[in-house]
Design a protein around this motif. Structure first.
Motif, PDB file in Angstrom:
ATOM      1  N   UNK A  68      -5.511  -5.402  23.472  1.00 33.55           N
ATOM      2  CA  UNK A  68      -5.739  -4.906  24.749  1.00 33.55           C
ATOM      3  C   UNK A  68      -5.392  -6.048  25.866  1.00 33.55           C
ATOM      4  N   UNK A  69      -4.342  -5.740  26.556  1.00 31.07           N
ATOM      5  CA  UNK A  69      -3.973  -6.842  27.624  1.00 31.07           C
ATOM      6  C   UNK A  69      -4.494  -6.546  28.922  1.00 31.07           C
ATOM      7  N   UNK A  70      -4.699  -7.772  29.708  1.00 31.07           N
ATOM      8  CA  UNK A  70      -5.570  -7.873  31.065  1.00 31.07           C
ATOM      9  C   UNK A  70      -4.308  -8.574  31.938  1.00 31.07           C
ATOM     10  N   UNK A  71      -4.231  -8.071  33.128  1.00 32.87           N
ATOM     11  CA  UNK A  71      -3.424  -8.942  33.967  1.00 32.87           C
ATOM     12  C   UNK A  71      -3.897 -10.118  34.442  1.00 32.87           C
ATOM     13  N   UNK A  72      -3.570 -11.407  34.573  1.00 32.26           N
ATOM     14  CA  UNK A  72      -4.334 -12.315  35.304  1.00 32.26           C
ATOM     15  C   UNK A  72      -3.546 -12.969  36.311  1.00 32.26           C
ATOM     16  N   UNK A  73      -2.495 -12.469  36.858  1.00 31.60           N
ATOM     17  CA  UNK A  73      -1.681 -12.882  37.842  1.00 31.60           C
ATOM     18  C   UNK A  73      -0.415 -13.728  37.570  1.00 31.60           C
ATOM     19  N   UNK A  74       0.639 -13.897  38.463  1.00 31.27           N
ATOM     20  CA  UNK A  74       1.658 -14.680  38.137  1.00 31.27           C
ATOM     21  C   UNK A  74       2.294 -14.607  36.761  1.00 31.27           C
ATOM     22  N   UNK A  75       2.187 -13.551  36.250  1.00 32.59           N
ATOM     23  CA  UNK A  75       3.075 -13.323  34.950  1.00 32.59           C
ATOM     24  C   UNK A  75       2.087 -13.829  33.740  1.00 32.59           C
ATOM     25  N   UNK A  76       0.849 -14.156  34.218  1.00 31.34           N
ATOM     26  CA  UNK A  76      -0.219 -14.458  33.026  1.00 31.34           C
ATOM     27  C   UNK A  76      -0.774 -13.077  32.533  1.00 31.34           C
ATOM     28  N   UNK A  77      -0.931 -13.074  31.091  1.00 25.91           N
ATOM     29  CA  UNK A  77      -1.436 -11.969  30.587  1.00 25.91           C
ATOM     30  C   UNK A  77      -2.508 -12.387  29.346  1.00 25.91           C
ATOM     31  N   UNK A  78      -3.690 -12.006  29.546  1.00 25.74           N
ATOM     32  CA  UNK A  78      -4.517 -11.962  28.557  1.00 25.74           C
ATOM     33  C   UNK A  78      -4.653 -11.011  27.422  1.00 25.74           C
ATOM     34  N   UNK A  79      -4.050 -11.721  26.119  1.00 26.22           N
ATOM     35  CA  UNK A  79      -4.226 -10.690  25.209  1.00 26.22           C
ATOM     36  C   UNK A  79      -5.396 -10.842  24.327  1.00 26.22           C
ATOM     37  N   UNK A  80      -6.208  -9.794  24.371  1.00 29.05           N
ATOM     38  CA  UNK A  80      -7.260  -9.479  23.603  1.00 29.05           C
ATOM     39  C   UNK A  80      -7.147  -8.904  22.301  1.00 29.05           C
ATOM     40  N   UNK A  81      -7.103  -9.757  21.333  1.00 27.25           N
ATOM     41  CA  UNK A  81      -6.899  -8.899  19.888  1.00 27.25           C
ATOM     42  C   UNK A  81      -8.194  -8.423  19.334  1.00 27.25           C
ATOM     43  N   UNK A  82      -7.829  -7.164  18.942  1.00 31.65           N
ATOM     44  CA  UNK A  82      -9.223  -6.203  18.792  1.00 31.65           C
ATOM     45  C   UNK A  82      -9.271  -5.988  17.050  1.00 31.65           C
ATOM     46  N   UNK A  83     -10.342  -5.866  16.561  1.00 29.79           N
ATOM     47  CA  UNK A  83     -10.664  -5.511  15.279  1.00 29.79           C
ATOM     48  C   UNK A  83     -11.635  -4.550  15.432  1.00 29.79           C
ATOM     49  N   UNK A  84     -11.777  -3.855  14.114  1.00 24.26           N
ATOM     50  CA  UNK A  84     -12.907  -2.897  13.798  1.00 24.26           C
ATOM     51  C   UNK A  84     -13.963  -3.336  12.964  1.00 24.26           C
ATOM     52  N   UNK A  85     -15.291  -3.395  13.704  1.00 22.71           N
ATOM     53  CA  UNK A  85     -16.333  -3.998  12.628  1.00 22.71           C
ATOM     54  C   UNK A  85     -16.767  -2.607  11.539  1.00 22.71           C
ATOM     55  N   UNK A  86     -17.555  -3.016  10.444  1.00 23.69           N
ATOM     56  CA  UNK A  86     -17.844  -2.211   9.524  1.00 23.69           C
ATOM     57  C   UNK A  86     -18.785  -1.012   9.963  1.00 23.69           C
ATOM     58  N   UNK A  87     -18.917  -1.109  11.214  1.00 20.71           N
ATOM     59  CA  UNK A  87     -19.845  -0.017  11.884  1.00 20.71           C
ATOM     60  C   UNK A  87     -18.879   0.946  12.909  1.00 20.71           C
ATOM     61  N   UNK A  88     -17.727   0.452  12.663  1.00 19.05           N
ATOM     62  CA  UNK A  88     -16.538   1.210  13.420  1.00 19.05           C
ATOM     63  C   UNK A  88     -16.651   0.642  14.880  1.00 19.05           C
ATOM     64  N   UNK A  89     -17.061  -0.064  15.296  1.00 17.73           N
ATOM     65  CA  UNK A  89     -17.051  -0.546  16.662  1.00 17.73           C
ATOM     66  C   UNK A  89     -15.925  -1.294  16.866  1.00 17.73           C
ATOM     67  N   UNK A  90     -15.127  -1.327  18.010  1.00 16.55           N
ATOM     68  CA  UNK A  90     -14.071  -1.994  18.342  1.00 16.55           C
ATOM     69  C   UNK A  90     -14.302  -3.358  19.105  1.00 16.55           C
ATOM     70  N   UNK A  91     -14.224  -4.446  18.678  1.00 18.25           N
ATOM     71  CA  UNK A  91     -14.515  -5.476  19.141  1.00 18.25           C
ATOM     72  C   UNK A  91     -13.417  -6.516  19.571  1.00 18.25           C
ATOM     73  N   UNK A  92     -13.552  -7.347  20.625  1.00 16.94           N
ATOM     74  CA  UNK A  92     -12.331  -8.403  20.901  1.00 16.94           C
ATOM     75  C   UNK A  92     -12.431  -9.597  19.908  1.00 16.94           C
ATOM     76  N   UNK A  93     -11.767  -9.748  18.991  1.00 14.58           N
ATOM     77  CA  UNK A  93     -12.029 -11.016  17.859  1.00 14.58           C
ATOM     78  C   UNK A  93     -11.269 -12.173  18.572  1.00 14.58           C
ATOM     79  N   UNK A  94     -10.325 -11.900  19.379  1.00 15.83           N
ATOM     80  CA  UNK A  94      -9.610 -13.395  19.724  1.00 15.83           C
ATOM     81  C   UNK A  94      -8.905 -13.136  21.199  1.00 15.83           C
ATOM     82  N   UNK A  95      -8.781 -14.087  21.910  1.00 18.62           N
ATOM     83  CA  UNK A  95      -8.233 -14.319  23.173  1.00 18.62           C
ATOM     84  C   UNK A  95      -7.260 -15.114  23.399  1.00 18.62           C
ATOM     85  N   UNK A  96      -5.960 -14.834  23.924  1.00 19.47           N
ATOM     86  CA  UNK A  96      -4.866 -15.674  23.842  1.00 19.47           C
ATOM     87  C   UNK A  96      -4.345 -15.353  25.242  1.00 19.47           C
ATOM     88  N   UNK A  97      -3.802 -16.386  25.721  1.00 13.00           N
ATOM     89  CA  UNK A  97      -3.105 -16.247  27.065  1.00 13.00           C
ATOM     90  C   UNK A  97      -1.824 -16.495  27.029  1.00 13.00           C
TER      91      UNK A  97
END
Ligand code: ADP
Length: 367
Positions: free
Chosen positions: A163-192
């Protein structure tokens, strides 16, 4: 050489910079990625998608995939270019547009009548017709998949479940998602990451992303569109029928009924089913009302083989962008950010708009 595919968070990602980052691998983003890589194969491109390919919840997977030439003159060139770009992906079956009023280029409905139409339409209520014998249907989901694959083969990187988020000036926060064993979608890692150019091709989610990340309000809206199954028999050669704002598209031996979009839905609206004769159904109230308005002309919509469901979960539906002006478009937001929107009429001109933007970006990079 093929690009990297980052399908899940277990695959380490170490890039810090791209020439171009495209947010959203729906029909528009995937087509843009392909055209860019065809025109400028040396581009360092990342195509980033929140779901899979295509996203099970996106508008692309439910797009009717109906192309015809009934467009206003100012869109005719784009429609013709889209037809050329579709090439053999389009199965020509003919598109019939029926109405009650006389207009330019119309013929009496009898002149284009086929016996199978009797199950769908009352010709007395829809006496005039336009017929595009070169019109037809295509699978938007598979052409999107092919476009994304072609881009990767030509060297583009693809990241899914991010899931991407714009943080301005061409910077984008990449929030890498995964699914827990209760089927919840969570952000596992954040990379800019940073990109010289960021194209927001996130469908209905695009304008809110821009508002949140860049503080810019756009005039574009969104609507939740349902896609209704009608189990009346169709064959490979059955025509697409358009009338009263509805599209009846032959699909998998039956029809998919695509209702008109009457108004935008507010951001945050939770789709819910309506009631038909007091009984809860999965169709939203607006869809039921627009069906009631055209029942005389399209008696098929009263057939018990129309799947009305019992709750919203029974009827496939997706959020669709409603670009201001009603047609697919791209626009520059600032030096680094551009918006690419498909929406309701992306079947007709979306590919040519993505192609135009690819040309524009290629020229800007050359210049
Ligand atoms: P379009 O017709 O404009 O291509 P779609 O809705 O079909 O629109 O595709 C938009 C794609 O963008 C969807 O596949 C959706 O999952 C993806 N998307 C939406 N928001 C984000 C986001 N924040 N980050 C990454 N991808 C996104």
């Amino acid at each position: 050489m093929s690009g990297q595919v980052y399908a899940h968070v277990g695959q380490p990602f170490r890039e810090a910079h791209y020439d171009l980052l495209i947010i959203g691998a729906g029909r528009m983003g995937a087509a843009l990625a392909r055209f860019i890589m065809e025109q400028q194969p040396q581009t360092r491109l990342l195509l980033a998608e929140e779901g899979g390919l295509p996203n099970e919840e996106g508008a692309t997977i439910l797009a009717p995939g109906v192309w015809h030439s009934f467009v206003p003159p100012e869109q005719a060139q784009r429609a013709a270019d889209t037809r050329d770009l579709l090439a053999e992906a389009l199965t020509v079956c003919g598109v019939l547009d029926l109405s009650a009023d006389e207009g330019g280029g119309q013929v009496p409905t009898d002149a284009v009548w086929t016996p199978e139409l009797a199950a769908l339409v009352d010709p007395a209520a829809l006496p005039v017709a336009r017929f595009d014998e070169h019109g037809g249907v295509y699978s938007v989901a598979s052409s999107t998949l092919q476009n994304a694959q072609a881009a990767v083969k030509a060297g583009a990187d693809l990241m899914l479940n991010v899931r991407c988020e714009l943080t301005g000036n061409g910077h984008v926060l990449l929030q890498r998602l995964s699914v827990t064993n209760t089927h919840e979608i969570v952000v596992e890692q954040r990379v800019s990451v940073q990109a010289d150019t960021v194209v927001i091709a996130a469908g209905a989610a695009g304008p809110p992303l821009i508002e949140a990340g860049l503080g810019r309000v756009t005039p574009h809206r969104q609507a939740y569109r349902q896609s209704v199954r009608l189990n009346l028999p169709s064959t490979q050669s059955s025509r697409v029928v358009q009338a009263g704002g509805f599209i009846l598209r032959p699909q998998s031996g039956g029809y998919t009924v695509v209702p008109p979009i009457l108004h935008p839905d507010p951001c945050g609206y939770t789709p819910s089913g309506g009631r038909l004769a007091g009984v809860p159904v999965g169709l939203r109230r607006e869809v039921i009302e627009s069906m009631l308005d055209v029942l005389d002309a399209l008696p098929a919509l009263a057939d018990e083989r129309l799947v009305v469901g019992r709750s919203i979960a029974d009827i496939p539906g997706a959020w669709l962008a409603l670009p201001a002006g009603g047609w697919p478009l791209w626009e520059r937001l600032d030096e680094q950010h551009l918006l690419l929107l498909g929406g309701e009429r992306a079947d007709l001109t979306g590919l040519s708009v993505a192609h135009e933007l690819a040309g524009e970006l290629a020229q800007a990079r050359r210049g």
